[in-house]
Design a protein around this motif. Structure first.
Motif, PDB file in Angstrom:
ATOM      1  N   GLU A 301      26.426  11.105  24.234  1.00 13.16           N
ATOM      2  CA  GLU A 301      27.204   9.844  24.654  1.00 13.16           C
ATOM      3  C   GLU A 301      26.379   8.656  24.140  1.00 13.16           C
ATOM      4  N   GLN A 302      25.150   8.495  24.546  1.00 15.13           N
ATOM      5  CA  GLN A 302      24.270   7.233  24.055  1.00 15.13           C
ATOM      6  C   GLN A 302      24.151   7.680  22.296  1.00 15.13           C
ATOM      7  N   ALA A 303      24.389   9.081  21.874  1.00 18.18           N
ATOM      8  CA  ALA A 303      24.394   9.062  20.401  1.00 18.18           C
ATOM      9  C   ALA A 303      25.424   8.225  19.688  1.00 18.18           C
ATOM     10  N   VAL A 304      26.695   8.216  20.323  1.00 16.56           N
ATOM     11  CA  VAL A 304      27.955   7.454  19.803  1.00 16.56           C
ATOM     12  C   VAL A 304      27.690   6.080  20.192  1.00 16.56           C
ATOM     13  N   LEU A 305      26.918   5.505  21.096  1.00 18.49           N
ATOM     14  CA  LEU A 305      26.702   4.050  21.221  1.00 18.49           C
ATOM     15  C   LEU A 305      25.728   3.541  20.404  1.00 18.49           C
ATOM     16  N   ALA A 306      24.629   4.577  19.980  1.00 17.62           N
ATOM     17  CA  ALA A 306      23.712   3.980  18.815  1.00 17.62           C
ATOM     18  C   ALA A 306      24.302   3.848  17.522  1.00 17.62           C
ATOM     19  N   HIS A 307      25.424   4.729  17.298  1.00 18.48           N
ATOM     20  CA  HIS A 307      26.088   4.436  16.049  1.00 18.48           C
ATOM     21  C   HIS A 307      26.827   3.170  15.930  1.00 18.48           C
ATOM     22  N   GLN A 308      27.262   3.126  17.001  1.00 19.11           N
ATOM     23  CA  GLN A 308      27.998   1.592  17.392  1.00 19.11           C
ATOM     24  C   GLN A 308      27.132   0.476  17.107  1.00 19.11           C
ATOM     25  N   ARG A 309      25.768   0.635  17.680  1.00 16.12           N
ATOM     26  CA  ARG A 309      25.021  -0.595  17.652  1.00 16.12           C
ATOM     27  C   ARG A 309      24.505  -0.654  16.087  1.00 16.12           C
ATOM     28  N   VAL A 310      24.149   0.269  15.480  1.00 17.79           N
ATOM     29  CA  VAL A 310      23.612   0.108  14.149  1.00 17.79           C
ATOM     30  C   VAL A 310      24.751  -0.128  13.194  1.00 17.79           C
ATOM     31  N   ARG A 311      26.178  -0.026  13.533  1.00 17.03           N
ATOM     32  CA  ARG A 311      27.072  -0.513  12.639  1.00 17.03           C
ATOM     33  C   ARG A 311      27.413   0.505  11.912  1.00 17.03           C
ATOM     34  N   GLY A 312      27.608   1.883  12.257  1.00 17.36           N
ATOM     35  CA  GLY A 312      27.931   2.848  11.526  1.00 17.36           C
ATOM     36  C   GLY A 312      29.341   3.015  11.187  1.00 17.36           C
ATOM     37  N   GLN A 313      29.842   3.725  10.143  1.00 17.21           N
ATOM     38  CA  GLN A 313      31.242   3.945   9.887  1.00 17.21           C
ATOM     39  C   GLN A 313      31.490   5.357  10.285  1.00 17.21           C
ATOM     40  N   LEU A 314      30.936   6.421   9.792  1.00 21.70           N
ATOM     41  CA  LEU A 314      31.023   7.638  10.050  1.00 21.70           C
ATOM     42  C   LEU A 314      29.782   8.338  10.805  1.00 21.70           C
ATOM     43  N   MET A 315      29.874   8.973  11.837  1.00 23.24           N
ATOM     44  CA  MET A 315      28.706   9.689  12.509  1.00 23.24           C
ATOM     45  C   MET A 315      28.697  11.174  12.376  1.00 23.24           C
ATOM     46  N   MET A 316      27.357  11.576  11.998  1.00 25.93           N
ATOM     47  CA  MET A 316      27.242  12.975  11.895  1.00 25.93           C
ATOM     48  C   MET A 316      25.971  13.251  12.874  1.00 25.93           C
ATOM     49  N   PRO A 317      26.587  14.243  14.095  1.00 27.27           N
ATOM     50  CA  PRO A 317      25.283  14.565  14.928  1.00 27.27           C
ATOM     51  C   PRO A 317      24.336  15.534  14.310  1.00 27.27           C
ATOM     52  N   VAL A 318      23.099  15.332  14.632  1.00 28.98           N
ATOM     53  CA  VAL A 318      21.871  16.423  14.123  1.00 28.98           C
ATOM     54  C   VAL A 318      21.279  16.732  15.358  1.00 28.98           C
ATOM     55  N   HIS A 319      20.125  17.500  15.338  1.00 29.85           N
ATOM     56  CA  HIS A 319      19.134  17.913  16.351  1.00 29.85           C
ATOM     57  C   HIS A 319      19.761  18.664  17.377  1.00 29.85           C
ATOM     58  N   TRP A 320      20.684  19.551  16.604  1.00 32.34           N
ATOM     59  CA  TRP A 320      21.170  20.548  17.574  1.00 32.34           C
ATOM     60  C   TRP A 320      21.364  21.866  16.557  1.00 32.34           C
ATOM     61  N   GLY A 321      22.164  22.836  17.262  1.00 28.61           N
ATOM     62  CA  GLY A 321      22.736  23.966  16.547  1.00 28.61           C
ATOM     63  C   GLY A 321      21.626  25.060  15.947  1.00 28.61           C
ATOM     64  N   LEU A 322      20.255  24.926  16.273  1.00 34.67           N
ATOM     65  CA  LEU A 322      19.134  25.882  15.673  1.00 34.67           C
ATOM     66  C   LEU A 322      18.246  26.403  16.722  1.00 34.67           C
ATOM     67  N   PHE A 323      17.815  25.579  17.377  1.00 38.65           N
ATOM     68  CA  PHE A 323      16.644  25.960  18.513  1.00 38.65           C
ATOM     69  C   PHE A 323      17.456  25.705  20.104  1.00 38.65           C
ATOM     70  N   ALA A 324      16.725  26.408  20.885  1.00 41.19           N
ATOM     71  CA  ALA A 324      16.843  26.084  22.219  1.00 41.19           C
ATOM     72  C   ALA A 324      15.773  25.210  22.917  1.00 41.19           C
ATOM     73  N   LEU A 325      15.795  23.950  22.895  1.00 39.70           N
ATOM     74  CA  LEU A 325      14.531  23.260  23.326  1.00 39.70           C
ATOM     75  C   LEU A 325      14.972  22.425  24.414  1.00 39.70           C
ATOM     76  N   ALA A 326      16.272  22.432  25.193  1.00 33.94           N
ATOM     77  CA  ALA A 326      16.699  21.904  26.494  1.00 33.94           C
ATOM     78  C   ALA A 326      17.582  22.732  27.193  1.00 33.94           C
ATOM     79  N   HIS A 327      17.704  22.240  28.262  1.00 33.63           N
ATOM     80  CA  HIS A 327      18.674  23.025  29.500  1.00 33.63           C
ATOM     81  C   HIS A 327      20.125  22.575  29.115  1.00 33.63           C
ATOM     82  N   HIS A 328      20.755  23.021  28.066  1.00 32.50           N
ATOM     83  CA  HIS A 328      22.167  22.785  27.909  1.00 32.50           C
ATOM     84  C   HIS A 328      22.679  23.957  27.265  1.00 32.50           C
ATOM     85  N   GLY A 329      24.151  23.984  26.924  1.00 33.50           N
ATOM     86  CA  GLY A 329      24.496  24.999  26.083  1.00 33.50           C
ATOM     87  C   GLY A 329      24.632  24.546  24.741  1.00 33.50           C
ATOM     88  N   TRP A 330      24.367  25.635  23.895  1.00 26.24           N
ATOM     89  CA  TRP A 330      24.065  25.319  22.653  1.00 26.24           C
ATOM     90  C   TRP A 330      25.228  24.565  21.767  1.00 26.24           C
TER      91      TRP A 330
END
Length: 400
Positions: A301-330
């Motif tokens: 949710e805060q990633a989306v807010l960060a995108h808005q703060r920096v005045r982004g037009q299209l957002m691409m989420p990264v830092h997911w999809g390869l390693f399990a480094l935290a307690h959440h579903g992949w």
């Protein structure tokens, strides 16, 4: 008799201690070069200490961070259902054929999983936080294991104009990948202090550019600026926060892209947007978050807010999809990003690992990952503190 009975116990203790010492020696000997730089020359230390971010013997954040370390350590070995994929991850494998032709639009992105990304922008090829090793770890035989092999072999990538490294944690600065790239003549752009690691691994000093926050360097016609971030650094504990961490703004004649690096939410994101935006594309870390350390990583949710703060037009989420480094579903990071983005009317790009996409020619977001249960923001909120005080939290925008 009593002394004779105790002998075997002491022998077992001594044997156990010897085994532990031998194991520690094995770990240190195999990991020593991966740790990076242990000490700096006077010239290197003077450069670091001249930074406005350096005081009290270390680099500091724009806003203090809070974490519930006691609870985090208690939960360290917990596992979450669906934390790792149950089957093979859908990956688009190739030998890099799609990269042989320049993008017609002048902007193309290829995601390799986690934060590793190839960005082609206005005639320049920039590789972000590349990790081609099996584990983000100082040793090859321990640590979280990647869920799939690199979609494109490293030696099949086209010539790279610059490699950008956001900080020195193992999932972003990988020694084996660095050494392979330096053998190809790569140029590295890194935050202050990381140059020492690179020099120790054989990268010539003339191919290293170290930047403080808001400092810039040119890559062809591209301006690369290190932007502030709210995170930490270090490859072993004594090195904690002795190197800087950052995001990067890439500003070309036709396109602008912002990569967050690893970061929590902070006020200066508005300044990034005002000074260097608007951005055609933002690559924002969205996974590996936890409520016990909400200032270290953004969360969806805060990633989306960060995108808005920096005045982004299209957002691409990264830092997911390869390693399990935290307690959440992949798959949870991308599901929650899409949910939050829908509420805030933000457009999201979700390429498959290995897929090359020109954002200006994109179709609708593709759901290449499997459907599986995940926790919503209401069920497991991750909300940053304002100034490192757990009682004072950021207020997230409501769904509109």
């Amino acid at each position: 008799m009593g002394a004779e009975r105790r002998k075997p116990v002491w022998r077992r203790v001594a044997w156990g201690g010897a085994c532990a010492a031998a194991l520690a020696a094995l770990v240190l000997s195999s990991a020593c070069s991966s740790f990076g730089q242990w000490s700096r020359s006077p010239q290197e230390q003077a450069q670091v200490q001249a930074s406005p971010q350096w005081h009290d013997g270390q680099f500091n954040n724009p806003q203090p961070m809070w974490s519930d370390m006691k609870r985090a350590l208690w939960r360290a070995f917990d596992s979450e259902p669906g934390q790792s994929p149950a089957g093979p991850v859908p990956v688009l494998r190739s030998q890099g054929e799609a990269l042989a032709v320049a993008p017609a639009s002048g902007l193309r992105v290829t995601w390799f999983g986690h934060s590793s990304t190839l960005l082609e922008i206005d005639g320049q090829r920039v590789l972000l936080d590349p990790i081609w090793s099996e584990r983000p770890s100082p040793v090859s035989w321990a640590g979280p294991k990647r869920w799939f092999a690199p979609p494109i072999p490293l030696d099949k990538l086209p010539a790279i104009d610059a490699v950008l490294v956001s900080h020195d944690h193992y999932d972003h600065l990988d020694r084996a990948t660095v050494m392979a790239l330096q053998a190809r003549g790569a140029r590295f752009i890194v935050p202050l202090g990381i140059g020492g690691h690179l020099r120790g691994w054989g990268v010539p000093n003339e191919r290293i550019v170290e930047l403080d926050w808001w400092q810039s360097t040119a890559v062809g016609t591209l301006q690369v600026t290190a932007t502030p971030a709210r995170h930490a650094s270090g490859r072993i504990n004594p090195q904690a926060d002795h190197t800087l961490w950052s995001g990067f703004a890439l500003v070309g004649p036709q396109h602008r892209v912002w990569y967050s690096g690893d970061t929590g939410l902070f006020d200066e994101m508005n300044d990034i947007g005002a000074r260097l935006g608007p951005f055609d594309l933002t690559l924002i870390e969205s996974g590996q978050y936890d409520a016990d350390w909400p200032d270290w990583h953004l969360g969806p949710e805060q990633a989306v807010l960060a995108h808005q703060r920096v005045r982004g037009q299209l957002m691409m989420p990264v830092h997911w999809g390869l390693f399990a480094l935290a307690h959440h579903g992949w798959t949870e990071p991308v599901e929650r990003v899409l949910a939050a983005a829908a509420c805030q009317h933000v457009s999201v790009l979700t390429p498959q690992p290995g897929q090359s996409v020109e954002p200006q020619q994109r179709a609708s977001a593709s759901r290449w990952w499997p459907a599986q249960p995940w926790h919503t923001a209401a069920e497991r909120p991750v909300i940053a503190t304002k100034r490192g005080d757990a009682a004072q939290r950021v207020e997230l925008p409501r769904c509109s």
